[in-house]
Each structure stands twice: as structure tokens, then as C-alpha cells.
Design an enzyme around this catalytic site. Structure first.
Site, PDB file in Angstrom:
ATOM      1  N   LYS A  54     -69.772 -58.448 -12.787  1.00 34.19           N
ATOM      2  CA  LYS A  54     -70.272 -58.524 -11.406  1.00 34.19           C
ATOM      3  C   LYS A  54     -69.497 -59.586 -10.618  1.00 34.19           C
ATOM      4  O   LYS A  54     -69.088 -59.369  -9.480  1.00 34.19           O
ATOM      5  CB  LYS A  54     -71.766 -58.874 -11.397  1.00 34.19           C
ATOM      6  N   GLN A  98     -80.420 -62.106 -13.351  1.00 36.57           N
ATOM      7  CA  GLN A  98     -80.127 -61.130 -14.410  1.00 36.57           C
ATOM      8  C   GLN A  98     -81.335 -60.974 -15.330  1.00 36.57           C
ATOM      9  O   GLN A  98     -81.870 -61.963 -15.839  1.00 36.57           O
ATOM     10  CB  GLN A  98     -78.885 -61.613 -15.191  1.00 36.57           C
ATOM     11  N   ASP A 121     -81.194 -56.763  -5.601  1.00 33.81           N
ATOM     12  CA  ASP A 121     -81.639 -55.845  -6.651  1.00 33.81           C
ATOM     13  C   ASP A 121     -82.730 -54.902  -6.135  1.00 33.81           C
ATOM     14  O   ASP A 121     -83.014 -53.883  -6.755  1.00 33.81           O
ATOM     15  CB  ASP A 121     -82.213 -56.642  -7.835  1.00 33.81           C
TER      16      ASP A 121
END
Ligand code: NAD
Length: 296
Positions: A54, A98, A121
């Protein structure tokens, strides 16, 4: 019939190009550089790989990438304090924590402590509610990537029968909301669904998001249907380590009209959509026009 293979790798490269062009314009026209902060708690090897890739792709499209790596025994208070600091940092437009988090941390509490407008997200309860009521939100990356591929392949999805297998908050439920938003007739199937084969056979669109290797065989697929395979499963075959999806690729590809492969389908789209969400968040934060085609 032999299915068209939907090339997620190539599609994701195009999305990243679009993001990079928009980032360039933000810099030249407005002096703004979008920034994405990724927070990793602990040393889960798969998470470390995701975070690295990422970060690399964030930099490649011209954005700022900030990584915060915290020890596995970091306290909830310390993690929340870091998120608060990032929420208030004007140079950070997207924050990703994460998952999974170590067991001693309350995942819901952590997710809901990210400012909704920086929640790239799309997991914050406000964004879930906005998506569910058809309002502008941050959309979870994996379902957004699936939607982009479906729209690209079909144009309009209106009136199509869609079956989503899996009801997770990360994939299944938001995927179903997005398909509903595009006027599909949506069924969400899950571990307790009776006659799953019959349910799937009705579908023009099948999204498989279960995490069980090759569980959907070709004889469950309506001829000509589109299969979007979200599953990522590592298996041993012929003495080799292999990645397979939730669909049995060969038998499904023999019946379907189109199918995403694993690897090279949904996976690359997920990171591309994370970058797309970050540039969208940056534009919204600055009251600027959002890039077209990069959100739901
Ligand atoms: P999850 O474990 O949270 O959810 C799985 C869902 O599958 C559950 O809702 C469960 O009800 C359903 N299920 C389980 N067994 C079933 C059965 N026999 N029949 C029908 N439904 C059943 O998983 P998730 O986070 O939604 O992920 C699903 C898969 O997608 C995993 O393989 C994961 O690795 C993969 N994934 C891929 C990406 C990507 O970028 N490609 C992103 C997220 C998840």
C-alpha cells in the site's frame, strides 16, 4: 461457452493512472498533496506485506505515505491517541488501520475513532449508514473495486439478479448495498443459506466472498452469468503453494459469460480503490470536485 476474463490487474493499473493524474492536478492547480496514513499494530506477516505494498503504490501515484508501526502490546489508549492526532493532521486525508488488530484491542471502537471523512476503508459506522441510505460516503475498497469492474463490463446493472455469497461487514454487506444502489435485485447468501446451489443458479451476477477454496462449481452458474471472485485462499496442489479463489475457476469459466481470476482479479482493485478513496477524501476535505468514476 468460454468466459471473458475480467483483467483486474490491468483495470487497477488504469485506476491508479487516473488517481495519479488527479493528484498531479491537485498539486499544480491547488498546491495540495493528498496523504494516506496506515497504522499497523503488531507483526502479522500478511499485514506487513499489505502495508508495504500500500505504501509503495501510494508513493507511486504521487501521494504522501505515512506508516505508523506499533508494537503488538500497544495499549488501546495509545492507539486512540495516535488516531486522534492523525484525525487532526491537515496533511493526512486518509487513515487506514490495518486489520485484524491484536485481540486486546476493541476493533469496533478503533474503527469508529477514525474521522468518518478520513475513513478510506469505509468501515466507520457513519459511512456504513450513509451507504445504506444511498448518501455520499466513503465506500469499502474491495466491494468498490468489484462494482467498478461490473459497471465496466455491463454498463448498467439495473434489473439484474445478483447473489452475494458471504455477509461480512468488509465485503458481503457493503457489496450488496452497492448492487442495490445500482438497481440489482440482491440476495445475500451465507453459511446458513439453504440450497445455495439453487440460489446461485438464479443469478446474473455472482459475487463470492467466503474464504473457502473453489467452493462454487461451474454447475451452480447460470450460463452467461458474471462471476466476481473475491476469495483469496492459499492451497497446496501438486506439491506447490497456489492461490485460488472461492470459485472453481475452470468449471465456472466454461459456463460463465465473464469471470475474475485469482490472482489478478479483485485483489489489485482493492489497493487501487484505497488510493481512489484517498484522493476523493482529499478533494472533499478541500471543497474541490471529485475525480469522476472513482467512487460509487
Ligand atoms: P469473513 O470470514 O468475514 O466472511 C465470510 C462469509 O462467508 C461469512 O459471512 C459466512 O457466513 C460466509 N460463509 C462461510 N461459509 C459459507 C458457506 N459454506 N456457504 C456460504 N457462505 C458461507 O470473510 P471476508 O472478510 O468477507 O473475506 C472473504 C474472502 O474474501 C476471504 O477469502 C478473504 O481473504 C477474501 N478477501 C479478499 C479481498 C481482496 O482484496 N481480494 C479483500 C477482502 C477479503
Amino acid at each position: 461457452m468460454t468466459a471473458t476474463i475480467i483483467d483486474g490487474k490491468a483495470f487497477a493499473a488504469r485506476v491508479r493512472e487516473q488517481v495519479a493524474e488527479h493528484v498531479k492536478r491537485l498539486k499544480t492547480d491547488h498546491g495540495i498533496k493528498p496523504g494516506l496514513a496506515v497504522v499497523l499494530v503488531g507483526e502479522d506477516p500478511a499485514s506487513q506485506v499489505y502495508v508495504r505494498s500500500k505504501g509503495k503504490m501510494t508513493v507511486e501515484v504521487g501521494m504522501n505515505s505515512v506508516e505508523h508501526k506499533l508494537d503488538a502490546d500497544t495499549s488501546e489508549a495509545d492507539l486512540l491517541s495516535l488516531i486522534d492526532q492523525l484525525n487532526n493532521d491537515p496533511e493526512i486525508h486518509g487513515i487506514l488501520v490495518q486489520l485484524p488488530l491484536p485481540k486486546h484491542l476493541d476493533e469496533d471502537l478503533v474503527i469508529n475513532s477514525v474521522a468518518p471523512e478520513k475513513d478510506v476503508d469505509g468501515f466507520h459506522i457513519s459511512n456504513v449508514g450513509l451507504l445504506g441510505t444511498g448518501q455520499k460516503s466513503m465506500v469499502p475498497c474491495t466491494p468498490l473495486g468489484c462494482l467498478m469492474m461490473l459497471r465496466d463490463h455491463h454498463g448498467s446493472l439495473s434489473g439484474m439478479d445478483a447473489v452475494v455469497i458471504g455477509r461480512s461487514n468488509i465485503v458481503g454487506k457493503p457489496m450488496a448495498q452497492l448492487l442495490l444502489g445500482d438497481s440489482c435485485t440482491v440476495t445475500i447468501a451465507h453459511s446458513r443459506t439453504k440450497d445455495l446451489a439453487d440460489v446461485v443458479r438464479r443469478a446474473d451476477i455472482v459475487v463470492a466472498a467466503v474464504g473457502r477454496p473453489e467452493m462454487v462449481p461451474g454447475d451452480w452458474i447460470k450460463p452467461g452469468a458474471t462471476v466476481i471472485d473475491v476469495g483469496i485462499n492459499r492451497i497446496e496442489r501438486d506439491g506447490k503453494n497456489k492461490l485460488v479463489g472461492d470459485a472453481d475457476f475452470d468449471s465456472c469459466a466454461a459456463v460463465a459469460g465473464a469471470i475474475t481470476p485469482v490472482p489478478g482479479g479483485v485483489g489489485p482493485m482493492t489497493i487501487a480503490c484505497l488510493l481512489a478513496n484517498t484522493v476523493t477524501a482529499c478533494c472533499r476535505a478541500n471543497g474541490l470536485a471529485e475525480p469522476e468514476g472513482l467512487t460509487a
